[in-house]
Design a protein around this motif. Structure first.
Motif, PDB file in Angstrom:
ATOM      1  N   LEU A 118       0.831  -1.195   0.000  1.00 24.91           N
ATOM      2  CA  LEU A 118       0.000   0.000   0.000  1.00 24.91           C
ATOM      3  C   LEU A 118       0.872   1.255   0.000  1.00 24.91           C
ATOM      4  O   LEU A 118       1.766   1.399   0.838  1.00 24.91           O
ATOM      5  N   LEU A 119       0.605   2.152  -0.947  1.00 21.86           N
ATOM      6  CA  LEU A 119       1.284   3.445  -1.003  1.00 21.86           C
ATOM      7  C   LEU A 119       0.251   4.546  -1.193  1.00 21.86           C
ATOM      8  O   LEU A 119      -0.841   4.309  -1.719  1.00 21.86           O
ATOM      9  N   VAL A 120       0.610   5.750  -0.766  1.00 17.56           N
ATOM     10  CA  VAL A 120      -0.277   6.907  -0.903  1.00 17.56           C
ATOM     11  C   VAL A 120       0.489   8.046  -1.565  1.00 17.56           C
ATOM     12  O   VAL A 120       1.719   8.113  -1.504  1.00 17.56           O
ATOM     13  N   GLU A 121      -0.263   8.938  -2.196  1.00 20.68           N
ATOM     14  CA  GLU A 121       0.332  10.136  -2.779  1.00 20.68           C
ATOM     15  C   GLU A 121       0.378  11.230  -1.722  1.00 20.68           C
ATOM     16  O   GLU A 121      -0.669  11.628  -1.200  1.00 20.68           O
ATOM     17  N   PRO A 122       1.555  11.734  -1.373  1.00 23.89           N
ATOM     18  CA  PRO A 122       1.631  12.819  -0.387  1.00 23.89           C
ATOM     19  C   PRO A 122       0.894  14.056  -0.892  1.00 23.89           C
ATOM     20  O   PRO A 122       0.845  14.318  -2.099  1.00 23.89           O
ATOM     21  N   THR A 150      -0.902   5.447  16.329  1.00 18.86           N
ATOM     22  CA  THR A 150      -0.550   6.303  15.200  1.00 18.86           C
ATOM     23  C   THR A 150      -0.515   5.502  13.907  1.00 18.86           C
ATOM     24  O   THR A 150      -0.947   5.980  12.850  1.00 18.86           O
ATOM     25  N   ALA A 151      -0.015   4.277  13.969  1.00 19.14           N
ATOM     26  CA  ALA A 151       0.023   3.427  12.775  1.00 19.14           C
ATOM     27  C   ALA A 151      -1.388   3.170  12.250  1.00 19.14           C
ATOM     28  O   ALA A 151      -1.648   3.282  11.043  1.00 19.14           O
ATOM     29  N   HIS A 152      -2.308   2.837  13.135  1.00 22.90           N
ATOM     30  CA  HIS A 152      -3.685   2.591  12.708  1.00 22.90           C
ATOM     31  C   HIS A 152      -4.335   3.872  12.176  1.00 22.90           C
ATOM     32  O   HIS A 152      -5.094   3.832  11.199  1.00 22.90           O
ATOM     33  N   ARG A 153      -4.034   5.003  12.794  1.00 23.64           N
ATOM     34  CA  ARG A 153      -4.605   6.272  12.322  1.00 23.64           C
ATOM     35  C   ARG A 153      -4.093   6.611  10.927  1.00 23.64           C
ATOM     36  O   ARG A 153      -4.845   7.106  10.077  1.00 23.64           O
ATOM     37  N   ALA A 154      -2.826   6.351  10.673  1.00 24.27           N
ATOM     38  CA  ALA A 154      -2.269   6.627   9.349  1.00 24.27           C
ATOM     39  C   ALA A 154      -2.986   5.821   8.277  1.00 24.27           C
ATOM     40  O   ALA A 154      -3.332   6.343   7.207  1.00 24.27           O
ATOM     41  N   LEU A 155      -3.236   4.544   8.545  1.00 19.19           N
ATOM     42  CA  LEU A 155      -3.933   3.703   7.571  1.00 19.19           C
ATOM     43  C   LEU A 155      -5.365   4.179   7.360  1.00 19.19           C
ATOM     44  O   LEU A 155      -5.871   4.197   6.232  1.00 19.19           O
ATOM     45  N   ALA A 212      -5.768   6.038   3.788  1.00 23.61           N
ATOM     46  CA  ALA A 212      -6.201   5.011   2.839  1.00 23.61           C
ATOM     47  C   ALA A 212      -7.587   4.461   3.138  1.00 23.61           C
ATOM     48  O   ALA A 212      -8.078   3.613   2.401  1.00 23.61           O
ATOM     49  N   GLY A 213      -8.211   4.908   4.216  1.00 24.64           N
ATOM     50  CA  GLY A 213      -9.536   4.410   4.548  1.00 24.64           C
ATOM     51  C   GLY A 213      -9.543   2.976   5.012  1.00 24.64           C
ATOM     52  O   GLY A 213     -10.563   2.291   4.935  1.00 24.64           O
ATOM     53  N   ILE A 214      -8.404   2.493   5.509  1.00 27.42           N
ATOM     54  CA  ILE A 214      -8.292   1.099   5.936  1.00 27.42           C
ATOM     55  C   ILE A 214      -8.356   1.025   7.456  1.00 27.42           C
ATOM     56  O   ILE A 214      -7.526   1.610   8.152  1.00 27.42           O
ATOM     57  N   THR A 215      -9.357   0.332   7.948  1.00 28.87           N
ATOM     58  CA  THR A 215      -9.478   0.065   9.374  1.00 28.87           C
ATOM     59  C   THR A 215      -9.310  -1.433   9.565  1.00 28.87           C
ATOM     60  O   THR A 215     -10.193  -2.213   9.219  1.00 28.87           O
TER      61      THR A 215
END
Length: 234
Positions: A32-36, A61-66, A70-73
């Motif tokens: 999984l990658l995101v565009e900054p 923080t790791a869960h919040r970033a996802l 990315a909308g991943i819970t």
């Protein structure tokens, strides 16, 4: 002259968390990658990451970033600290030390419909067909992939990629995707079922796939954390 300290001044820096989330899709290992959203990084891709808030643990923080990027819970995803990255020039805007995480989850637990997030085939990382990575993520990504590959040898981590119940064929697909090899189905089955508490029968049979064949037995994770003997890479 006395009374003058020569001790170097401690660096003032922020702490961030970056997450390398891996999953299996169509028999391929994907990242999984995101565009900054930083204009200076337009056209580049990054691991989902956020700076740590005062009231947060690193795992939070790791869960919040996802979730935010990315909308991943995925509260049940496997999550472990990979290592810390702190080169002074890793972030051009500020001094940031990153605690990188490795996350593993079944693809069904990692849907993303965010415009700025997508899964990339790990075989494309570092090639002209792959993304240009921001920050020092070209160091973090190979470290994360190698951690996953090595831990599949001596732990039951492969089961984090599949939903329960699963077949041994589905589990073999995990090893083949992560290691990038083809494995003999019979030898793989013998190794798995002979490894104590690696998997246990869940009862029932899985429906045959599109190609037909005999229904396969279904399994779930056993209690083993480490595998004896190890599942060595070819």
């Amino acid at each position: 002259m006395t009374g003058i300290s020569t001790t170097p001044r401690a660096a003032a820096c922020a702490v961030a968390v970056d997450v390398a989330l891996l999953t299996i899709q169509d028999g391929r290992l994907r990242l999984l990658l995101v565009e900054p959203d930083t204009p200076a990084l337009a056209g580049r891709w990054a691991l989902p990451g956020r700076r740590v808030r005062d009231e947060e643990s690193l795992d939070d923080t790791a869960h919040r970033a996802l979730d935010e990027l990315a909308g991943i819970t995925a509260p049940d995803a496997h999550l472990e600290q990979l290592r810390t990255y702190g080169d002074p020039d890793r972030d051009a805007t500020d001094r940031v030390v990153s605690v990188a995480y490795l996350a593993l989850t079944p693809m069904t637990d990692a849907p993303t419909d965010h415009d700025r997030a997508r899964f990339w085939d790990t075989d494309d990382i570092g090639t002209s067909a792959g993304p240009s990575l921001a920050y020092d993520h070209d160091r973090i990504v190979p470290d994360a992939i190698e951690r996953a590959r090595s831990k599949l040898e001596y732990t039951a981590l492969a089961t984090a990629f599949v939903e329960e119940p699963f077949t041994l064929g589905e589990l073999r697909t995990v090893y083949e995707a992560v290691w990038g090899v083809r494995l003999d189905a019979g030898n793989f089955r013998r190794k798995v079922v002979s490894t104590r508490d690696f998997v246990v029968e869940a009862g029932g049979l899985a429906r045959p796939g599109p190609g037909g064949g005999r229904p396969a037995r279904r399994y779930r994770r056993g209690s083993a954390q480490r595998l004896h003997p190890a599942m060595l890479r070819p």
